[in-house]
Design an enzyme around this catalytic site. Sequence first.
Site, PDB file in Angstrom:
ATOM      1  N   ARG A 195      52.972 -14.130 -49.796  1.00  0.00           N
ATOM      2  CA  ARG A 195      52.323 -13.033 -50.704  1.00  0.00           C
ATOM      3  C   ARG A 195      53.047 -11.398 -51.216  1.00  0.00           C
ATOM      4  NH1 ARG A 195      46.587 -13.089 -49.447  1.00  0.00           N
ATOM      5  NH2 ARG A 195      47.349 -14.799 -47.613  1.00  0.00           N
ATOM      6  N   ALA A 246      48.452 -25.251 -43.421  1.00  0.00           N
ATOM      7  CA  ALA A 246      50.022 -26.643 -43.676  1.00  0.00           C
ATOM      8  C   ALA A 246      51.241 -26.094 -44.133  1.00  0.00           C
ATOM      9  CB  ALA A 246      49.365 -27.604 -44.471  1.00  0.00           C
ATOM     10  N   SER A 274      53.505 -17.538 -60.285  1.00  0.00           N
ATOM     11  CA  SER A 274      52.092 -17.093 -60.415  1.00  0.00           C
ATOM     12  C   SER A 274      51.822 -16.184 -60.157  1.00  0.00           C
ATOM     13  CB  SER A 274      51.479 -17.848 -58.908  1.00  0.00           C
ATOM     14  OG  SER A 274      49.955 -17.719 -59.007  1.00  0.00           O
ATOM     15  N   GLY A 313      49.790 -13.535 -44.740  1.00  0.00           N
ATOM     16  CA  GLY A 313      49.586 -12.715 -46.418  1.00  0.00           C
ATOM     17  C   GLY A 313      51.080 -12.554 -46.743  1.00  0.00           C
ATOM     18  N   GLU A 314      52.394 -13.271 -45.653  1.00  0.00           N
ATOM     19  CA  GLU A 314      53.847 -12.442 -45.717  1.00  0.00           C
ATOM     20  C   GLU A 314      53.968 -13.034 -46.698  1.00  0.00           C
ATOM     21  OE1 GLU A 314      57.937 -12.074 -42.787  1.00  0.00           O
ATOM     22  OE2 GLU A 314      55.784 -11.809 -42.376  1.00  0.00           O
TER      23      GLU A 314
END
Length: 305
Positions: free
Chosen positions: A98, A134, A68, A95-96
């Site tokens: 990402r 989640a 993505s 955001g690890e």
Amino acid sequence: MVDEAQSKSRLGRGLAALIGEDAAVDLGDRQASEERGIRTVPIEFLRPNPFQPRQVFRPEDLEDLTNSIREKGILQPIVVRPAAGEANAFEIVAGERRWRASQAAQLHEVPVIVRELTDHESLEIAIIENVQRADLNAIEEAAGYQRLADQFGYTQDQLSKLIGKSRSHVANLLRLLGLPEKVRALISEGKLSSGHARALVGRDDAENLAKTIVDKGLSVREAEALTRKSEAKPKSSGGKASAAKSGEKDADTLALEKNISDALGLAVEVVHKGESGGEVRVDYKTLEQLDEICRRLAHGGGPVR
């Protein structure tokens, strides 16, 4: 300086409170990005969060995110804080995944939003953000709550308010940490759900039961039935045969069961064992009912709803 109440309110809202309600801002809009404090930094400037509650990063999930990012880029900035004692270094707060996926996608720069946060706030945000998405398995979530309790003195009630879930949800997850290591591993690997695991809490034979549940692919209801069946097995004592099976219960016992059941609003069974005493078993369907039973035993009250 933000006072404690303001800090709790902000943290309880998660990442949106840090970068605005529209988290997926158009990062191509330079003016909008600058207004929100978003900037681009070399990917090697970022460091993992030592307070990261998420321990399992499944390769298949990272692969999907990597693809993505290759196609669309990073749609949401990574929240970071300055790394103590290092120049041009930032510690990831949220955001690890990402960041890891961006490395796999061979990006050289990533969008970040820098915030001055304490260790306390960093841990809170990391837990809240993963719970809201989640992204954590039950053991990771429970370990995060336990760390907040151990390091910062949070009560279960305070934790429930912080994450926006019931106190019984927090209590039930924390109970899972008492399971044997092998059972916790099955939960972390996704082979056992938290529902399965709750049926095993406090059981000496939890490992064997867990193996049976996994091997047979039992549902939560079937797992609960298995544990009840295991509890009901007669035990031998001193090499002698167990007590003979009891016959029909007498009228007084049945009346006693009905009185207690009416008072609690739940199914109750009374088992006499002669001179050795006996047992009173209360069946509950939800953990909220269990918490209510405990409360009423301590303070008195009407039927459990």
